[in-house]
Design an enzyme around this catalytic site. Structure first.
Site, PDB file in Angstrom:
ATOM      1  N   HIS A  53     -20.997 -35.519 -41.049  1.00 17.91           N
ATOM      2  CA  HIS A  53     -21.275 -34.115 -40.732  1.00 17.91           C
ATOM      3  C   HIS A  53     -22.782 -33.944 -40.505  1.00 17.91           C
ATOM      4  O   HIS A  53     -23.566 -34.799 -40.901  1.00 17.91           O
ATOM      5  CB  HIS A  53     -20.809 -33.219 -41.890  1.00 17.91           C
ATOM      6  CG  HIS A  53     -19.337 -33.296 -42.149  1.00 17.91           C
ATOM      7  ND1 HIS A  53     -18.794 -33.998 -43.195  1.00 17.91           N
ATOM      8  CD2 HIS A  53     -18.290 -32.771 -41.470  1.00 17.91           C
ATOM      9  CE1 HIS A  53     -17.470 -33.892 -43.166  1.00 17.91           C
ATOM     10  NE2 HIS A  53     -17.137 -33.165 -42.125  1.00 17.91           N
TER      11      HIS A  53
ATOM     12  N   ALA B 288     -24.810 -18.710 -29.865  1.00 17.33           N
ATOM     13  CA  ALA B 288     -23.412 -18.399 -30.145  1.00 17.33           C
ATOM     14  C   ALA B 288     -22.508 -19.242 -29.237  1.00 17.33           C
ATOM     15  O   ALA B 288     -22.789 -19.415 -28.048  1.00 17.33           O
ATOM     16  CB  ALA B 288     -23.168 -16.917 -29.898  1.00 17.33           C
TER      17      ALA B 288
ATOM     18  N   LYS C  47     -25.373 -33.736 -30.178  1.00 15.81           N
ATOM     19  CA  LYS C  47     -26.506 -34.676 -30.203  1.00 15.81           C
ATOM     20  C   LYS C  47     -27.642 -34.074 -31.020  1.00 15.81           C
ATOM     21  O   LYS C  47     -27.721 -32.854 -31.161  1.00 15.81           O
ATOM     22  CB  LYS C  47     -26.998 -34.935 -28.781  1.00 15.81           C
ATOM     23  CG  LYS C  47     -25.960 -35.614 -27.934  1.00 15.81           C
ATOM     24  CD  LYS C  47     -26.596 -36.449 -26.853  1.00 15.81           C
ATOM     25  CE  LYS C  47     -25.491 -37.319 -26.255  1.00 15.81           C
ATOM     26  NZ  LYS C  47     -25.831 -37.971 -25.049  1.00 15.81           N
TER      27      LYS C  47
HETATM   28  C1  COA Z   1     -29.550 -18.543 -28.095  1.00 14.10           C
HETATM   29  C2  COA Z   1     -30.139 -17.283 -28.694  1.00 14.10           C
HETATM   30  C3  COA Z   1     -30.691 -17.606 -30.083  1.00 14.10           C
HETATM   31  C4  COA Z   1     -31.200 -16.669 -27.797  1.00 14.10           C
HETATM   32  O1  COA Z   1     -32.374 -17.364 -27.838  1.00 14.10           O
HETATM   33  P1  COA Z   1     -33.599 -16.877 -26.947  1.00 14.10           P
HETATM   34  O2  COA Z   1     -34.690 -17.840 -27.207  1.00 14.10           O
HETATM   35  O3  COA Z   1     -33.879 -15.448 -27.184  1.00 14.10           O
HETATM   36  O4  COA Z   1     -33.048 -17.138 -25.521  1.00 14.10           O
HETATM   37  P2  COA Z   1     -32.954 -16.172 -24.274  1.00 14.10           P
HETATM   38  O5  COA Z   1     -32.270 -14.900 -24.636  1.00 14.10           O
HETATM   39  O6  COA Z   1     -34.306 -16.114 -23.648  1.00 14.10           O
HETATM   40  O7  COA Z   1     -31.972 -17.016 -23.364  1.00 14.10           O
HETATM   41  C5  COA Z   1     -32.330 -18.258 -22.824  1.00 14.10           C
HETATM   42  C6  COA Z   1     -31.237 -18.638 -21.845  1.00 14.10           C
HETATM   43  O8  COA Z   1     -30.045 -18.983 -22.559  1.00 14.10           O
HETATM   44  C7  COA Z   1     -28.964 -18.126 -22.177  1.00 14.10           C
HETATM   45  N1  COA Z   1     -28.223 -17.837 -23.387  1.00 14.10           N
HETATM   46  C8  COA Z   1     -28.635 -17.164 -24.474  1.00 14.10           C
HETATM   47  N2  COA Z   1     -27.714 -17.200 -25.423  1.00 14.10           N
HETATM   48  C9  COA Z   1     -26.678 -17.930 -24.945  1.00 14.10           C
HETATM   49  C10 COA Z   1     -25.441 -18.318 -25.471  1.00 14.10           C
HETATM   50  N3  COA Z   1     -25.096 -18.008 -26.711  1.00 14.10           N
HETATM   51  N4  COA Z   1     -24.626 -19.096 -24.699  1.00 14.10           N
HETATM   52  C11 COA Z   1     -24.989 -19.459 -23.453  1.00 14.10           C
HETATM   53  N5  COA Z   1     -26.170 -19.107 -22.892  1.00 14.10           N
HETATM   54  C12 COA Z   1     -26.995 -18.348 -23.633  1.00 14.10           C
HETATM   55  C13 COA Z   1     -29.634 -16.896 -21.577  1.00 14.10           C
HETATM   56  O9  COA Z   1     -28.786 -16.252 -20.665  1.00 14.10           O
HETATM   57  C14 COA Z   1     -30.839 -17.488 -20.914  1.00 14.10           C
HETATM   58  O10 COA Z   1     -30.460 -18.104 -19.705  1.00 14.10           O
HETATM   59  P3  COA Z   1     -31.460 -18.107 -18.423  1.00 14.10           P
HETATM   60  O11 COA Z   1     -32.710 -18.825 -18.893  1.00 14.10           O
HETATM   61  O12 COA Z   1     -30.688 -18.861 -17.399  1.00 14.10           O
HETATM   62  O13 COA Z   1     -31.695 -16.678 -18.118  1.00 14.10           O
HETATM   63  C15 COA Z   1     -29.143 -16.143 -28.795  1.00 14.10           C
HETATM   64  O14 COA Z   1     -28.746 -15.733 -27.490  1.00 14.10           O
HETATM   65  C16 COA Z   1     -27.912 -16.437 -29.610  1.00 14.10           C
HETATM   66  O15 COA Z   1     -26.900 -16.906 -29.100  1.00 14.10           O
HETATM   67  N6  COA Z   1     -28.028 -16.107 -30.932  1.00 14.10           N
HETATM   68  C17 COA Z   1     -26.926 -16.176 -31.855  1.00 14.10           C
HETATM   69  C18 COA Z   1     -26.774 -14.807 -32.452  1.00 14.10           C
HETATM   70  C19 COA Z   1     -25.400 -14.557 -33.019  1.00 14.10           C
HETATM   71  O16 COA Z   1     -24.550 -15.398 -33.100  1.00 14.10           O
HETATM   72  N7  COA Z   1     -25.216 -13.324 -33.458  1.00 14.10           N
HETATM   73  C20 COA Z   1     -23.998 -12.903 -34.049  1.00 14.10           C
HETATM   74  C21 COA Z   1     -24.249 -11.578 -34.683  1.00 14.10           C
HETATM   75  S1  COA Z   1     -22.769 -10.916 -35.298  1.00 14.10           S
END
Ligand code: COA
Length: 226
Positions: free
Chosen positions: A138, A167, A173
């Site tokens: 894990h 998310a 990796k």
């Molecule tokens: C990944 C995450 C941390 C964002 O990080 P960030 O540094 O702010 O990234 P950005 O918002 O600038 O996004 C960067 C790129 O990833 C993409 N992206 C962001 N989150 C993504 C996701 N979960 N899945 C796929 N693509 C995602 C954006 O569209 C963006 O794409 P682009 O560069 O082509 O425009 C955030 O989107 C996320 O998923 N957080 C988890 C939060 C969660 O689970 N919350 C639940 C609350 S109940």
């Protein structure tokens, strides 16, 4: 009647002692939850009503039994906690300080997972194995990592400190420190605060469908030129 009143008083006293013990021994965990959930309104709300905290408290007790090799009791506590919280943390996992599971339902933490300090997991996050191999199978999660809702981190890999797993990402990796990983399979989109241009990044381009589409686009362009 007097007997019933006495029983009630004893039960209330036990509950009060339990609450005092929890607020003393798990103070840091409760404060961490309060700090990381903007919806949290107060210390007692978190202590009484947060399933992530209840799962963590149960885990810490279960882990004690696991360490002294009373595996059945350890697993029993873990399964009771799972029944009430929907969060399954294997008692063999190693979890650092101020760990917080927000919302919680569907979180799974496998037996040989190692989790650093100040880690946040959202609902549906899985730290799982990739097969039936024995031994460390894990992930190892560094300090100050956030693992988004529904994300799967699979196998004996390392997620570096201060990283974000987006998310629903599927990470198979190693992830270097200070990275943001999104997608299936996970690819790094940010490192050390800088965006990574995925089209130039040949190390982390893992999505085979995107790769095939890009190859097809190149072939079409070549054919059009001819
Ligand atoms: C990944 C995450 C941390 C964002 O990080 P960030 O540094 O702010 O990234 P950005 O918002 O600038 O996004 C960067 C790129 O990833 C993409 N992206 C962001 N989150 C993504 C996701 N979960 N899945 C796929 N693509 C995602 C954006 O569209 C963006 O794409 P682009 O560069 O082509 O425009 C955030 O989107 C996320 O998923 N957080 C988890 C939060 C969660 O689970 N919350 C639940 C609350 S109940």
């Amino acid at each position: 009647m007097i007997c019933m009143t006495n029983i009630l008083i004893i039960l209330l006293a036990i509950a009060a002692v339990k609450l005092i013990l929890i607020s003393v021994f798990f103070y840091a965990d409760i404060r961490a939850a309060q700090k990381r959930d903007p919806a949290a309104k107060g210390f007692f709300e978190v202590m009484l009503l947060y399933p992530g905290l209840h799962a963590l408290i149960s885990y810490r007790i279960a882990h004690f039994f696991y360490r002294v090799k009373i595996f059945f009791v350890a697993r029993l506590i873990s399964q009771i906690a799972r029944f009430f919280t929907g969060i399954e943390i294997h008692p063999g996992a190693k979890i650092g300080k101020r760990f917080f599971i927000d919302h919680g339902l569907g979180v799974v933490v496998g037996e040989t997972s190692i989790i650093g300090d100040d880690v946040l997991l959202y609902q549906g996050a899985t730290l799982g194995g990739t097969g039936i191999v024995q031994g460390k199978r894990h992930p190892t999660i560094g300090n100050n990592v956030v693992i988004g809702a529904g994300a799967k981190v699979l196998g004996d890999i390392v997620v570096g400190d201060n990283s974000y797993i987006g998310a629903n990402a599927v990470v198979i990796k190693d992830v270097p420190p200070n990275s943001t990983v999104v997608g299936v399979p996970g690819r790094i989109t940010k490192q050390d605060g800088k965006k990574i241009d995925v089209s130039l990044d040949h190390v982390h381009v893992l999505d085979p469908i995107m790769q095939t589409i890009e190859e097809l686009q190149d072939r079409v362009k070549d054919l059009e030129k001819k």
